[in-house]
Design a protein around this motif. Structure first.
Motif, mmCIF file in Angstrom:
data_model
loop_
_atom_site.group_PDB
_atom_site.id
_atom_site.type_symbol
_atom_site.label_atom_id
_atom_site.label_comp_id
_atom_site.label_asym_id
_atom_site.label_seq_id
_atom_site.Cartn_x
_atom_site.Cartn_y
_atom_site.Cartn_z
ATOM 1 N N ARG A 91 0.811 -1.221 0.000
ATOM 2 C CA ARG A 91 0.000 0.000 0.000
ATOM 3 C C ARG A 91 0.846 1.273 0.000
ATOM 4 O O ARG A 91 0.320 2.372 0.196
ATOM 5 C CB ARG A 91 -0.922 0.003 1.227
ATOM 6 C CG ARG A 91 -1.913 -1.157 1.235
ATOM 7 C CD ARG A 91 -2.878 -1.100 0.065
ATOM 8 N NE ARG A 91 -3.862 -2.184 0.100
ATOM 9 C CZ ARG A 91 -4.879 -2.291 -0.741
ATOM 10 N NH1 ARG A 91 -5.028 -1.396 -1.718
ATOM 11 N NH2 ARG A 91 -5.735 -3.296 -0.634
ATOM 12 N N LEU A 92 2.136 1.127 -0.227
ATOM 13 C CA LEU A 92 3.031 2.291 -0.280
ATOM 14 C C LEU A 92 3.197 2.771 -1.718
ATOM 15 O O LEU A 92 3.344 1.958 -2.634
ATOM 16 C CB LEU A 92 4.408 1.927 0.281
ATOM 17 C CG LEU A 92 4.597 1.959 1.793
ATOM 18 C CD1 LEU A 92 5.986 1.441 2.134
ATOM 19 C CD2 LEU A 92 4.412 3.369 2.346
ATOM 20 N N HIS A 93 3.211 4.088 -1.897
ATOM 21 C CA HIS A 93 3.388 4.660 -3.225
ATOM 22 C C HIS A 93 4.401 5.807 -3.157
ATOM 23 O O HIS A 93 4.325 6.650 -2.250
ATOM 24 C CB HIS A 93 2.066 5.202 -3.765
ATOM 25 C CG HIS A 93 0.978 4.179 -3.818
ATOM 26 N ND1 HIS A 93 0.910 3.224 -4.799
ATOM 27 C CD2 HIS A 93 -0.071 3.953 -2.978
ATOM 28 C CE1 HIS A 93 -0.144 2.453 -4.589
ATOM 29 N NE2 HIS A 93 -0.755 2.872 -3.487
ATOM 30 N N PRO A 94 5.357 5.872 -4.076
ATOM 31 C CA PRO A 94 6.285 7.004 -4.088
ATOM 32 C C PRO A 94 5.522 8.322 -4.257
ATOM 33 O O PRO A 94 4.567 8.400 -5.041
ATOM 34 C CB PRO A 94 7.184 6.717 -5.303
ATOM 35 C CG PRO A 94 7.043 5.252 -5.560
ATOM 36 C CD PRO A 94 5.641 4.898 -5.161
ATOM 37 N N LEU A 95 5.959 9.342 -3.552
ATOM 38 C CA LEU A 95 5.297 10.639 -3.661
ATOM 39 C C LEU A 95 5.320 11.154 -5.093
ATOM 40 O O LEU A 95 4.375 11.829 -5.529
ATOM 41 C CB LEU A 95 5.962 11.646 -2.730
ATOM 42 C CG LEU A 95 5.837 11.386 -1.227
ATOM 43 C CD1 LEU A 95 6.512 12.510 -0.443
ATOM 44 C CD2 LEU A 95 4.385 11.242 -0.805
ATOM 45 N N ASP A 96 6.377 10.835 -5.830
ATOM 46 C CA ASP A 96 6.484 11.322 -7.208
ATOM 47 C C ASP A 96 5.396 10.748 -8.112
ATOM 48 O O ASP A 96 5.128 11.296 -9.186
ATOM 49 C CB ASP A 96 7.856 10.992 -7.795
ATOM 50 C CG ASP A 96 8.971 11.827 -7.179
ATOM 51 O OD1 ASP A 96 8.646 12.845 -6.531
ATOM 52 O OD2 ASP A 96 10.145 11.457 -7.340
ATOM 53 N N ASP A 97 4.761 9.647 -7.687
ATOM 54 C CA ASP A 97 3.702 9.038 -8.493
ATOM 55 C C ASP A 97 2.322 9.608 -8.171
ATOM 56 O O ASP A 97 1.334 9.223 -8.806
ATOM 57 C CB ASP A 97 3.665 7.519 -8.269
ATOM 58 C CG ASP A 97 4.882 6.819 -8.837
ATOM 59 O OD1 ASP A 97 5.649 7.455 -9.590
ATOM 60 O OD2 ASP A 97 5.083 5.632 -8.501
ATOM 61 N N LEU A 98 2.246 10.485 -7.187
ATOM 62 C CA LEU A 98 0.960 10.979 -6.693
ATOM 63 C C LEU A 98 0.757 12.446 -7.037
ATOM 64 O O LEU A 98 1.725 13.210 -7.158
ATOM 65 C CB LEU A 98 0.869 10.800 -5.172
ATOM 66 C CG LEU A 98 1.076 9.380 -4.639
ATOM 67 C CD1 LEU A 98 1.020 9.381 -3.122
ATOM 68 C CD2 LEU A 98 0.031 8.433 -5.214
ATOM 69 N N THR A 99 -0.476 12.836 -7.154
ATOM 70 C CA THR A 99 -0.858 14.241 -7.272
ATOM 71 C C THR A 99 -1.601 14.613 -6.007
ATOM 72 O O THR A 99 -2.658 14.034 -5.702
ATOM 73 C CB THR A 99 -1.753 14.480 -8.498
ATOM 74 O OG1 THR A 99 -1.045 14.093 -9.677
ATOM 75 C CG2 THR A 99 -2.143 15.951 -8.599
ATOM 76 N N MET A 100 -1.056 15.552 -5.259
ATOM 77 C CA MET A 100 -1.652 15.924 -3.988
ATOM 78 C C MET A 100 -2.805 16.908 -4.203
ATOM 79 O O MET A 100 -2.748 17.783 -5.065
ATOM 80 C CB MET A 100 -0.604 16.531 -3.056
ATOM 81 C CG MET A 100 0.580 15.623 -2.766
ATOM 82 S SD MET A 100 0.104 13.996 -2.114
ATOM 83 C CE MET A 100 -0.732 14.471 -0.580
#
Length: 401
Positions: free
Chosen positions: A95-104
């Motif tokens: 359930r972990l995702h790199p921050l670079d893969d996310l849009t906050m």
């Protein structure tokens, strides 16, 4: 990956909450762990966290914040234990995702927004700038936390570009007002406090009840058009010079993560009225950095703030105004005793009379198009460590005329 991606600033003692999207997935609640984020609803589904699955599946934090302090505490304990539990490591890693893969996203749906003026240093500096022959502080300043009701709909998430606002302005040397882009665009380095728990209209919240409504904090930049503000604010105060945009960090640090950062307030003299007294008064030892175009120009210390967050919340409701989950109140500009601790360009440049230098050889009194401003902060954690607050950043775009 076999180890959790913790860092000192964003480890298990911190765990700020945010809302993120990934690819085609809908926005949902996450917690930051190092340079990754944990999908909380997914983890709760896999690891016996049923009490929070629905709230953490929502596109903002409001449903979780509405659950109140007992749920906040239980969720934090469950999350820390789950992340620490070796037997659940595979479930966590999935359930972990790199921050670079996310849009906050904006972490809360902002209900009401109030901005205070809680720094004696900032208020004194502003008074000396605009009232050089009078008293720096207004007569009411040490009797109540001064504030104004802002525009919740223009609170934006960190990373959102800020369009230079237009409006009326009138310099002291002008005979008539003119209309156009602000030429004295400024920042205000602040903390924003996220409120949970509705209260009935007509029911004030006391000092000692206030912390039950304080969910967490995020760095906050209250962009300010000083020329528009100066012309409009008499007699009713800030309006268009403030309401065009305010930036909130994507990460909300829970108050529980800031227990080691609590500190005594400066001495309050005269003693406030009884409704502003109580056992739960505190400051926060949070060290802020103001950066423009990659260069740190100021380090405002939140520990110097005159009014406690609980006093601000109690004052906000003393007339019977009800709270709503998702309310946001900001501290006002954080400024310290020294010149390099001032939290606005108005103060740093002394209203343009003392421009400050940047590393590229340019100078600033106020913001220019293309400038990028970033606020960062750290605070004491447990056992002598430090934790980080999520940054808030914004780039100035030209006015749309």
């Amino acid at each position: 990956m076999t180890d959790l991606p913790t860092t000192e600033l964003f480890g298990l003692d911190n765990l700020p909450y945010g809302v993120a999207t990934k690819a085609c997935h809908a926005p949902h609640v996450v917690a930051r762990l190092g340079d990754h984020a944990v999908d909380l609803a997914g983890l709760a589904t896999d690891a016996d966290g049923a009490a929070w699955i629905d709230a953490w599946s929502q596109p903002n934090l409001n449903a979780f914040v509405a659950q109140g302090p007992s749920s906040w505490a239980a969720a934090r304990t469950w999350l820390q234990e789950t992340l620490h539990d070796q037997s659940r490591r595979d479930a966590v890693l999935a359930r972990l995702h790199p921050l670079d893969d996310l849009t906050m996203q904006l972490p809360i749906a902002v209900a009401d927004y109030v901005d205070f003026y809680a720094s004696e240093n900032h208020a004194t500096n502003v008074g000396r700038i605009f009232r050089p022959d009078g008293d720096a502080l207004t007569p009411n300043w040490k009797h109540l936390p001064i504030g104004y009701h802002g525009r919740s709909g223009t609170v934006v998430v960190s990373g959102t570009d800020i369009v230079r606002p237009c409006g009326q302005r009138k310099a002291p040397t002008d005979t008539e007002p003119t209309f156009g882009p602000s030429i004295r665009l400024d920042i205000e380095a602040e903390l924003g406090f996220v409120v949970g728990g509705d209260t009935a209209v007509g029911s004030p919240v006391s000092i000692d009840e206030a912390s039950d409504h304080l969910f967490g904090v995020g760095l906050f930049n209250d962009w300010s058009a000083r020329d528009i503000q100066a012309w409009e604010y008499v007699p009713l105060g800030p309006f268009l010079g403030k309401s065009f945009a305010s930036s909130l960090a994507a990460w909300i640090t829970p108050m529980a993560a800031l227990r080691a950062a609590k500190t005594a307030l400066p001495k309050q003299d005269p003693q406030p009225l009884p409704y502003l007294q109580g056992d739960d008064l505190f400051g926060l030892d949070i060290a802020i950095e103001v950066e423009i175009n990659g260069q740190v120009v100021s380090r405002p210390p939140y520990s110097t703030m005159y009014w406690s967050p609980t006093q601000m919340l109690a004052h906000m409701t003393v007339n019977g105004a009800g709270l709503r989950t998702g309310d946001l109140f900001a501290s006002g500009t954080v400024s310290g005793d020294e010149k390099d601790e001032r939290g606005s360009f108005l103060e740093l440049s002394w209203s343009g009379k003392e421009p400050f230098a940047l590393a590229d050889g340019s100078t600033r009194s106020f913001l220019e198009d293309g400038d990028i401003v970033t606020l960062r902060a750290t605070a004491p954690g447990t056992d002598g460590a430090r934790i980080g607050l999520g940054e808030v950043t914004g780039r100035i775009l030209p006015a749309r005329t």
